[in-house]
Write a protein that holds these residues in place. Sequence first.
Motif: not given
Length: 63
Positions: A20-26, A36-43
């Motif tokens: 959730t926090l990485l999606r907010m940052l993205a 894209r990197v932030l979303n992949i990292t979160g997944l």
Amino acid sequence: MSAAFIGALVGLVIATIDFTLLRMLASRVDLPETKRVLNITGLTQFALLPVVGWFVGPLFAGE
């Protein structure tokens, strides 16, 4: 419930918060590559943190 299962659940909760926090940052970043990197990292956290919690949970419980 075993300590390993509780550790995996804690890892899943932490992965959800991290995602959730990485999606907010993205959503605040301008570059599409960074988004894209932030979303992949979160997944990937959903796969890694429960597995780590599975092994670390018994260590904290003393089993």
